[in-house]
Design a protein around this motif. Structure first.
Motif, PDB file in Angstrom:
ATOM      1  N   THR A 208       0.827  -1.208   0.000  1.00 20.15           N
ATOM      2  CA  THR A 208       0.000   0.000   0.000  1.00 20.15           C
ATOM      3  C   THR A 208       0.863   1.260   0.000  1.00 20.15           C
ATOM      4  O   THR A 208       2.050   1.212   0.333  1.00 20.15           O
ATOM      5  N   GLY A 209       0.233   2.379  -0.323  1.00 17.70           N
ATOM      6  CA  GLY A 209       0.931   3.665  -0.351  1.00 17.70           C
ATOM      7  C   GLY A 209       0.750   4.468   0.927  1.00 17.70           C
ATOM      8  O   GLY A 209       0.954   5.692   0.910  1.00 17.70           O
ATOM      9  N   GLN A 210       0.382   3.810   2.024  1.00 18.48           N
ATOM     10  CA  GLN A 210       0.180   4.542   3.283  1.00 18.48           C
ATOM     11  C   GLN A 210       1.434   5.299   3.710  1.00 18.48           C
ATOM     12  O   GLN A 210       2.546   4.782   3.625  1.00 18.48           O
ATOM     13  N   ARG A 211       1.216   6.528   4.181  1.00 18.33           N
ATOM     14  CA  ARG A 211       2.294   7.323   4.752  1.00 18.33           C
ATOM     15  C   ARG A 211       1.879   7.775   6.148  1.00 18.33           C
ATOM     16  O   ARG A 211       0.704   8.024   6.415  1.00 18.33           O
ATOM     17  N   ARG A 212       2.845   7.940   7.029  1.00 19.04           N
ATOM     18  CA  ARG A 212       2.529   8.348   8.397  1.00 19.04           C
ATOM     19  C   ARG A 212       1.966   9.755   8.465  1.00 19.04           C
ATOM     20  O   ARG A 212       1.180  10.070   9.352  1.00 19.04           O
ATOM     21  N   ASP A 213       2.345  10.615   7.534  1.00 19.98           N
ATOM     22  CA  ASP A 213       1.888  11.999   7.603  1.00 19.98           C
ATOM     23  C   ASP A 213       0.518  12.208   6.966  1.00 19.98           C
ATOM     24  O   ASP A 213      -0.014  13.310   6.955  1.00 19.98           O
ATOM     25  N   GLN A 214      -0.093  11.139   6.434  1.00 16.67           N
ATOM     26  CA  GLN A 214      -1.405  11.288   5.797  1.00 16.67           C
ATOM     27  C   GLN A 214      -2.514  11.564   6.800  1.00 16.67           C
ATOM     28  O   GLN A 214      -3.466  12.261   6.498  1.00 16.67           O
ATOM     29  N   SER A 215      -2.412  10.955   7.978  1.00 14.52           N
ATOM     30  CA  SER A 215      -3.455  11.134   8.984  1.00 14.52           C
ATOM     31  C   SER A 215      -2.851  10.959  10.370  1.00 14.52           C
ATOM     32  O   SER A 215      -2.609   9.832  10.805  1.00 14.52           O
ATOM     33  N   PRO A 216      -2.571  12.063  11.071  1.00 13.40           N
ATOM     34  CA  PRO A 216      -1.943  11.986  12.393  1.00 13.40           C
ATOM     35  C   PRO A 216      -2.708  11.121  13.382  1.00 13.40           C
ATOM     36  O   PRO A 216      -2.108  10.505  14.256  1.00 13.40           O
ATOM     37  N   SER A 217      -4.031  11.039  13.243  1.00 14.89           N
ATOM     38  CA  SER A 217      -4.820  10.295  14.229  1.00 14.89           C
ATOM     39  C   SER A 217      -4.891   8.804  13.953  1.00 14.89           C
ATOM     40  O   SER A 217      -5.073   8.011  14.866  1.00 14.89           O
ATOM     41  N   THR A 218      -4.740   8.389  12.680  1.00 10.48           N
ATOM     42  CA  THR A 218      -4.914   6.966  12.370  1.00 10.48           C
ATOM     43  C   THR A 218      -3.712   6.315  11.692  1.00 10.48           C
ATOM     44  O   THR A 218      -3.626   5.091  11.658  1.00 10.48           O
ATOM     45  N   ARG A 219      -2.769   7.087  11.153  1.00  6.62           N
ATOM     46  CA  ARG A 219      -1.666   6.465  10.413  1.00  6.62           C
ATOM     47  C   ARG A 219      -0.281   6.846  10.929  1.00  6.62           C
ATOM     48  O   ARG A 219       0.723   6.498  10.314  1.00  6.62           O
ATOM     49  N   SER A 220      -0.214   7.532  12.028  1.00  3.21           N
ATOM     50  CA  SER A 220       1.073   8.029  12.509  1.00  3.21           C
ATOM     51  C   SER A 220       2.014   6.917  12.965  1.00  3.21           C
ATOM     52  O   SER A 220       3.219   7.133  13.081  1.00  3.21           O
ATOM     53  N   HIS A 221       1.476   5.724  13.222  1.00  4.12           N
ATOM     54  CA  HIS A 221       2.324   4.622  13.698  1.00  4.12           C
ATOM     55  C   HIS A 221       2.425   3.489  12.677  1.00  4.12           C
ATOM     56  O   HIS A 221       2.743   2.357  13.036  1.00  4.12           O
ATOM     57  N   VAL A 222       2.171   3.794  11.407  1.00  6.69           N
ATOM     58  CA  VAL A 222       2.264   2.777  10.360  1.00  6.69           C
ATOM     59  C   VAL A 222       3.686   2.244  10.267  1.00  6.69           C
ATOM     60  O   VAL A 222       4.653   3.016  10.214  1.00  6.69           O
ATOM     61  N   ASP A 223       3.830   0.919  10.258  1.00  5.51           N
ATOM     62  CA  ASP A 223       5.144   0.283  10.101  1.00  5.51           C
ATOM     63  C   ASP A 223       5.384  -0.043   8.634  1.00  5.51           C
ATOM     64  O   ASP A 223       4.435  -0.214   7.864  1.00  5.51           O
ATOM     65  N   VAL A 224       6.643  -0.184   8.251  1.00  6.70           N
ATOM     66  CA  VAL A 224       6.939  -0.514   6.855  1.00  6.70           C
ATOM     67  C   VAL A 224       6.514  -1.945   6.526  1.00  6.70           C
ATOM     68  O   VAL A 224       6.188  -2.261   5.373  1.00  6.70           O
ATOM     69  N   ILE A 225       6.494  -2.816   7.532  1.00  7.21           N
ATOM     70  CA  ILE A 225       5.967  -4.170   7.372  1.00  7.21           C
ATOM     71  C   ILE A 225       5.125  -4.476   8.600  1.00  7.21           C
ATOM     72  O   ILE A 225       5.538  -4.210   9.727  1.00  7.21           O
ATOM     73  N   GLU A 226       3.943  -5.042   8.387  1.00  4.07           N
ATOM     74  CA  GLU A 226       3.079  -5.379   9.513  1.00  4.07           C
ATOM     75  C   GLU A 226       2.129  -6.505   9.133  1.00  4.07           C
ATOM     76  O   GLU A 226       1.873  -6.742   7.952  1.00  4.07           O
ATOM     77  N   LEU A 227       1.626  -7.195  10.134  1.00  2.00           N
ATOM     78  CA  LEU A 227       0.569  -8.160   9.895  1.00  2.00           C
ATOM     79  C   LEU A 227      -0.748  -7.412   9.811  1.00  2.00           C
ATOM     80  O   LEU A 227      -1.042  -6.575  10.662  1.00  2.00           O
ATOM     81  N   ASP A 228      -1.519  -7.691   8.791  1.00  2.00           N
ATOM     82  CA  ASP A 228      -2.783  -6.998   8.582  1.00  2.00           C
ATOM     83  C   ASP A 228      -3.832  -7.545   9.542  1.00  2.00           C
ATOM     84  O   ASP A 228      -4.267  -8.688   9.422  1.00  2.00           O
ATOM     85  N   GLU A 229      -4.237  -6.719  10.485  1.00  5.52           N
ATOM     86  CA  GLU A 229      -5.217  -7.143  11.482  1.00  5.52           C
ATOM     87  C   GLU A 229      -6.657  -6.961  10.993  1.00  5.52           C
ATOM     88  O   GLU A 229      -7.588  -7.501  11.585  1.00  5.52           O
ATOM     89  N   ALA A 230      -6.843  -6.200   9.929  1.00 13.83           N
ATOM     90  CA  ALA A 230      -8.184  -5.967   9.408  1.00 13.83           C
ATOM     91  C   ALA A 230      -8.651  -7.107   8.508  1.00 13.83           C
ATOM     92  O   ALA A 230      -9.822  -7.475   8.530  1.00 13.83           O
ATOM     93  N   PHE A 231      -7.736  -7.678   7.729  1.00 18.34           N
ATOM     94  CA  PHE A 231      -8.129  -8.686   6.750  1.00 18.34           C
ATOM     95  C   PHE A 231      -7.440 -10.037   6.937  1.00 18.34           C
ATOM     96  O   PHE A 231      -7.893 -11.030   6.369  1.00 18.34           O
ATOM     97  N   GLY A 232      -6.356 -10.080   7.667  1.00 17.43           N
ATOM     98  CA  GLY A 232      -5.687 -11.347   7.917  1.00 17.43           C
ATOM     99  C   GLY A 232      -6.298 -12.071   9.111  1.00 17.43           C
ATOM    100  O   GLY A 232      -6.997 -11.477   9.926  1.00 17.43           O
ATOM    101  N   THR A 233      -6.049 -13.365   9.211  1.00 15.60           N
ATOM    102  CA  THR A 233      -6.522 -14.172  10.334  1.00 15.60           C
ATOM    103  C   THR A 233      -5.373 -15.033  10.844  1.00 15.60           C
ATOM    104  O   THR A 233      -4.320 -15.133  10.206  1.00 15.60           O
ATOM    105  N   GLU A 234      -5.576 -15.686  11.987  1.00 15.98           N
ATOM    106  CA  GLU A 234      -4.548 -16.594  12.499  1.00 15.98           C
ATOM    107  C   GLU A 234      -4.347 -17.760  11.547  1.00 15.98           C
ATOM    108  O   GLU A 234      -3.234 -18.243  11.355  1.00 15.98           O
TER     109      GLU A 234
END
Length: 244
Positions: free
Chosen positions: A141-167
């Motif tokens: 994705t093209g997410q950037r930390r500066d796009q939304s201080p309230s929801t994207r400020s802690h975006v990591d360069v790699i992460e497990l997707d908690e919205a669409f991924g499952t165990e």
């Protein structure tokens, strides 16, 4: 690629200050079933960068975009321009016709002005995206930390997707531009003649559906042009947060 929280956290830490090219090369090399989510200026920069990495790896780039049925005419032109410019098999995802028809019949075309955008976004964006991501092991994705201080400020360069991924079926999300600013994105676009949406020339910065997007004024944050009638600190449709 290992998909434990520990391994993902380690790799994210190792690449937290890496150039986006390095992150993209790692993503394409490590994950077989992976695709780029494309909608805005940042995503075209990703396509431009990723295409070079894919050629080195002899890998065909997979790109998809969401057609909600409510996009600006200029956005449809932009999608076609990107497809032709990069000669890619751009997959266009559409909402389920029966669910959309039932929703519009019950609530009309502009219910989001009265009861919020979540239900409309759920049908037009979230469900088509979920159907696509089930087929993948990772997405970019093209997410950037500066796009939304309230929801994207802690975006990591790699992460497990908690919205669409499952165990049972983990999904890895790569955000190669997390550290970039809007200025860096546009410097790249100008330097390498990357295609962009013509609406950007008319004051639009963050571009979504036509009824829910408007230009921003000088010194306004880019997300203030999205769903402007709602709470200013919550400017997400659900693609990147677990809420629907």
């Amino acid at each position: 690629m290992k998909t434990t929280h520990e391994h993902i956290a380690e790799q994210s830490e190792a690449l937290k200050d890496a150039d986006p090219r390095e992150i993209l090369h790692y993503a394409l090399a490590e994950v077989d079933k992976i695709a780029i989510s494309f909608s805005g200026a940042e995503d075209v920069v990703l396509i431009d960068l990723a295409q070079r990495a894919a050629k080195k790896l002899n890998k065909r780039l997979q790109v998809f975009t969401l057609d909600t049925g409510r996009l600006h005419f200029e956005t449809y032109e932009f999608i076609e321009k990107v497809r032709q410019h990069y000669d890619i098999d751009l997959e266009i995802l559409s909402p389920d016709a029966e669910k959309l028809q039932a929703f519009v019949k019950q609530k009309g075309l502009f219910s989001f002005f009265e009861d919020g955008h979540k239900e409309c976004c759920g049908i037009r964006k979230i469900e088509p995206l979920r159907k696509k991501l089930v087929q993948l092991d990772g997405w970019i994705t093209g997410q950037r930390r500066d796009q939304s201080p309230s929801t994207r400020s802690h975006v990591d360069v790699i992460e497990l997707d908690e919205a669409f991924g499952t165990e049972e079926k983990p999904l890895v999300k790569f955000n190669p531009l997390a550290n970039w600013s809007s200025k860096q994105v546009w410097e790249y676009i100008r330097m390498f003649d990357v295609p962009y949406n013509a609406l950007h020339e008319r004051g639009f910065i963050s571009i979504g559906c036509q009824p829910c997007t408007r230009p921003v004024l000088p010194n306004q944050h880019e997300r203030e042009g999205r769903w402007w009638w709602e709470e200013a600190t919550i400017k997400e449709c659900g693609l990147h947060i677990k809420q629907l």
